[in-house]
Design a protein around this motif. Structure first.
Motif, PDB file in Angstrom:
ATOM      1  N   ILE A 383       9.843   4.048  -0.791  1.00 24.63           N
ATOM      2  CA  ILE A 383       9.292   4.682   0.413  1.00 24.63           C
ATOM      3  C   ILE A 383       8.137   5.607   0.050  1.00 24.63           C
ATOM      4  N   LYS A 384       8.302   6.388  -1.037  1.00 22.48           N
ATOM      5  CA  LYS A 384       7.214   7.261  -1.486  1.00 22.48           C
ATOM      6  C   LYS A 384       5.955   6.460  -1.797  1.00 22.48           C
ATOM      7  N   ALA A 385       6.133   5.356  -2.532  1.00 23.99           N
ATOM      8  CA  ALA A 385       4.983   4.541  -2.918  1.00 23.99           C
ATOM      9  C   ALA A 385       4.303   3.940  -1.697  1.00 23.99           C
ATOM     10  N   ALA A 386       5.097   3.545  -0.692  1.00 21.18           N
ATOM     11  CA  ALA A 386       4.504   3.018   0.535  1.00 21.18           C
ATOM     12  C   ALA A 386       3.704   4.098   1.253  1.00 21.18           C
ATOM     13  N   ARG A 387       4.216   5.321   1.221  1.00 22.35           N
ATOM     14  CA  ARG A 387       3.534   6.423   1.912  1.00 22.35           C
ATOM     15  C   ARG A 387       2.274   6.879   1.183  1.00 22.35           C
ATOM     16  N   THR A 388       2.380   7.123  -0.104  1.00 23.13           N
ATOM     17  CA  THR A 388       1.284   7.774  -0.822  1.00 23.13           C
ATOM     18  C   THR A 388       0.729   6.959  -1.981  1.00 23.13           C
ATOM     19  N   GLY A 389       1.164   5.714  -2.138  1.00 22.83           N
ATOM     20  CA  GLY A 389       0.550   4.806  -3.086  1.00 22.83           C
ATOM     21  C   GLY A 389       0.531   5.300  -4.514  1.00 22.83           C
ATOM     22  N   LYS A 390      -0.618   5.132  -5.152  1.00 28.33           N
ATOM     23  CA  LYS A 390      -0.750   5.471  -6.564  1.00 28.33           C
ATOM     24  C   LYS A 390      -0.647   6.974  -6.808  1.00 28.33           C
ATOM     25  N   GLU A 391      -0.777   7.758  -5.754  1.00 25.40           N
ATOM     26  CA  GLU A 391      -0.705   9.206  -5.896  1.00 25.40           C
ATOM     27  C   GLU A 391       0.733   9.721  -5.894  1.00 25.40           C
ATOM     28  N   SER A 392       1.698   8.814  -5.811  1.00 23.87           N
ATOM     29  CA  SER A 392       3.106   9.209  -5.722  1.00 23.87           C
ATOM     30  C   SER A 392       3.652   9.673  -7.073  1.00 23.87           C
ATOM     31  N   VAL A 393       4.628  10.568  -6.996  1.00 27.01           N
ATOM     32  CA  VAL A 393       5.429  10.950  -8.158  1.00 27.01           C
ATOM     33  C   VAL A 393       6.841  10.426  -7.905  1.00 27.01           C
ATOM     34  N   LEU A 394       7.318   9.584  -8.804  1.00 28.33           N
ATOM     35  CA  LEU A 394       8.589   8.892  -8.603  1.00 28.33           C
ATOM     36  C   LEU A 394       9.671   9.430  -9.534  1.00 28.33           C
ATOM     37  N   ASN A 395      10.922   9.190  -9.168  1.00 29.30           N
ATOM     38  CA  ASN A 395      12.059   9.544 -10.016  1.00 29.30           C
ATOM     39  C   ASN A 395      12.428   8.336 -10.864  1.00 29.30           C
ATOM     40  N   TRP A 396      12.206   8.438 -12.160  1.00 30.74           N
ATOM     41  CA  TRP A 396      12.530   7.344 -13.064  1.00 30.74           C
ATOM     42  C   TRP A 396      13.684   7.780 -13.958  1.00 30.74           C
TER      43      TRP A 396
END
Length: 622
Positions: A383-396
């Motif tokens: 959902i984050k990536a869909a919202r903010t694309g490459k600017e997202s910070v993800l939980n890995w």
């Protein structure tokens, strides 16, 4: 969109028969898994290319069916809207120069479609959402004439019990009701298929879910819808809401969306995934089935599992489990549905290599995803990536990480190793994965579109900006440069001359007053906002009159005027209006013949815009 020979489930006899076959298909699938009847030891890839057809003015076309007939190639098929078509590419074994083979066939088929499209004065656009789509192209007149689409629309409306509601919020907001599933037609994708070994389906499927967020982030390409700047990949939210069959009630009740990422890691076999879907999602479509899958198995034949495949086609997982039969051998595969079409063929092939390579390069410790990552993190990442694309910070696995770093430092090395492990040519791998690396450190299609759209909007009106954007996308596609090498749009006035209807040039940011407001309020609004026309609405929000600066000035200059007069006492009641579909030539004639300074634009009894003399001058002089 699947099988077109379908029917309503309103007939109890047909419904019962279809459910009988559906349950038999599940039993047959489990028997085939137990008996090791599935093809193994070989991996194939496949893809589906959706594309948009536009007129010479960069507007959505309406002749897809005519173009399809003229192409006369079984690789091509219809899509939901009359401005979309789809290409089903041949499967290729995942080895050697397989991606070059896919790319070569795709270019040949697109070139074939382009030649025929030119005969119909159309162009082909590869993009996740066509920027120039307006609400006009989302009415049922633009739906492809197919029993499947008509029945799907009917059943989803019946399940919902009301019109569909679309609400998206990004930098801008979009809130609108619509009476069909046709908003789904805004979405155009490049769907990718990967064959999976039966005994590792669950592990592979879970891994596909885990990597969906970062891969989507670096592939985002669809930030605009109806001129609004929304999500980096607006398709994700739009697809879910455009065919959402859930209805609202006062009861707090969890309901499943038919467009879904899922709610937990998969367990068991592919049959268990299908069982959950049958339990959780109502049957929408049915058809007559004349062969029994269990009987076919007993007779030594491989069944097509037609009922199961039809039901599966009405559940829109972003990673969809699939069953198929080729060369009389059943196989399993995962279909990646979240990657947008475009911006170029070479970008799509790079996305394909990234996804397939990462899937095949899965480290063994990710075989059990539940021990490495919480499913909610994977879903939140998507959902984050869909919202903010490459600017997202993800939980890995090791904590928060940017899409850029996750792609370049972790997934790309896995992709290189994965492609190498199955024997893909090094030249193919490096050529395509290098594009991903460069895009990750520069900009994506979504970022390019937003940057250029904002600049265009600073110098021209919305419709002209969208036309310029679409024209430049087409130009850059033909250059075959990957999107991270695209230059910014040049300020070419000829680019903007695409409007044909009132809806293309009208102002939608309106300042209105209520019929019971003080007339002085309207005067002040005109002064403050430097506008010469203020539409009037009643308490129900309906357009009921108009105030103009000439009218207001004349009223105020009257020494006997009442300073406390209300708007409805002085407004013009009998107002000539137009619709968004009114041709510009007709609107210009109305304004010239009657000396009007503006025309309110009405759609379904609602005020949706206003067109003024400054809006039409460029076209009146053309």
């Amino acid at each position: 969109m699947g099988d077109h020979n379908v029917d309503s489930i309103s007939s109890n006899k047909l419904r019962s028969s279809f459910i009988h076959h559906l349950l038999n298909d599940i039993e047959a699938l489990e028997l085939m898994l137990e008996k090791d009847l599935f093809e193994t030891g070989i991996t194939r890839i496949g893809s589906e290319q959706e594309f948009c057809l536009v007129t010479k003015n960069w507007r959505p076309s309406k002749v897809a069916e005519d173009i399809l007939a003229a192409i006369n190639d079984p690789h091509f098929t219809t899509e939901l809207a009359r401005y979309n078509l789809e290409i089903n590419l041949d499967p290729f074994e995942l080895v050697g120069n397989c991606f070059t083979k896919v790319e070569t066939q795709l270019r040949e088929l697109l070139n074939k479609a382009e030649r025929v499209s030119h005969q119909h004065e159309n162009e082909i656009i590869l993009t996740g959402i066509l920027p120039t789509i307006s609400k006009h192209e989302l009415n049922l007149n633009y739906m492809t004439d197919s029993p499947r689409y008509a029945e799907l629309n009917k059943m989803m409306r019946e399940l919902r019990g009301s019109d569909f509601e679309l609400y998206l919020r990004g930098v801008d907001e979009l809130s609108v009701k619509h009476d069909s599933v046709l908003f789904e037609a805004c979405n155009t994708s490049f769907q990718m298929h990967l064959q999976i070994e039966p005994d590792e389906f669950s592990s592979s499927y879970n891994w596909s879910q885990a990597i969906a967020g970062p891969i989507l982030g670096v592939c985002a390409n669809s930030p605009l819808l109806l001129g609004r700047e929304l999500w980096s990949e607006t398709r994700i939210a739009l697809f879910q809401q455009s065919i959402d069959t859930r209805n609202s009630s006062y009861a707090l009740r969890d309901q499943k969306a038919r467009v879904t990422f899922g709610d937990s890691w998969g367990k068991g076999s592919i049959a268990d995934i299908f069982k959950n879907d049958i339990a959780e999602f109502k049957i929408l479509l049915a058809k007559e089935i004349h062969s029994d899958s269990l009987q076919e198995l007993e007779d030594g034949k491989i069944p097509k599992l037609s009922a199961l495949q039809l039901h599966n086609s009405t559940i829109y997982r972003w990673n969809r489990p699939c069953y198929g039969v080729g060369g009389n051998k059943p196989h399993l595969r995962i279909e990646n549905r979240y990657i947008p079409a475009g911006p170029t063929v070479i970008d799509e092939m790079a996305n394909f290599a990234l996804w397939v390579g990462t899937m095949k390069g899965r480290p063994s410790f990710f075989d059990d995803m539940s021990s490495q990552m919480d499913f909610r993190d994977a879903k939140a990442n998507f959902i984050k990536a869909a919202r903010t694309g490459k600017e997202s910070v993800l939980n890995w696995v090791n904590g928060p990480i940017s899409v850029r770093d996750l792609i370049t430092k972790e997934l790309l090395p896995l992709a290189y190793n994965g492609l190498n492990s199955v024997g893909v040519d090094k030249e193919d791998s490096e050529r395509l994965l290098n594009i991903i690396e460069q895009r990750a450190v520069s900009f994506t299609g979504a970022q390019w579109k937003i940057r250029n759209y904002r600049r265009l909007r600073s110098i021209t009106k919305q419709d002209k900006a969208l036309g310029a954007l679409t024209k430049t996308i087409h130009k850059n596609q033909n250059s075959n440069k990957p999107v991270h090498e695209w230059p910014d749009i040049e300020n070419d006035p000829e680019t903007y001359k695409t409007a044909r209807n009132v809806g293309h040039i009208m102002s939608t940011q309106l300042f209105t007053v209520n019929e019971n407001d003080l007339s002085k309020l309207a005067t002040q609004i005109m002064k403050w906002k430097k506008v010469h026309h203020v539409p009037v609405e009643n308490n129900a929000g309906e357009f009921c009159g108009l105030l103009t600066w000439t009218h207001m000035k004349k009223f105020m200059d009257d020494k006997n005027h009442n300073p406390k007069s209300l708007v409805h006492e002085i407004m013009v009641n009998n107002v000539t209006t137009v619709s968004p579909e009114t041709e510009l030539e007709d609107a210009i004639s109305i304004m010239k013949d009657n000396g009007f300074g503006c025309l309110p634009v009405i759609q379904e009894d609602n005020l949706v815009g206003i067109v003024t003399i400054p809006d039409i001058i460029p076209f009146a002089n053309a």
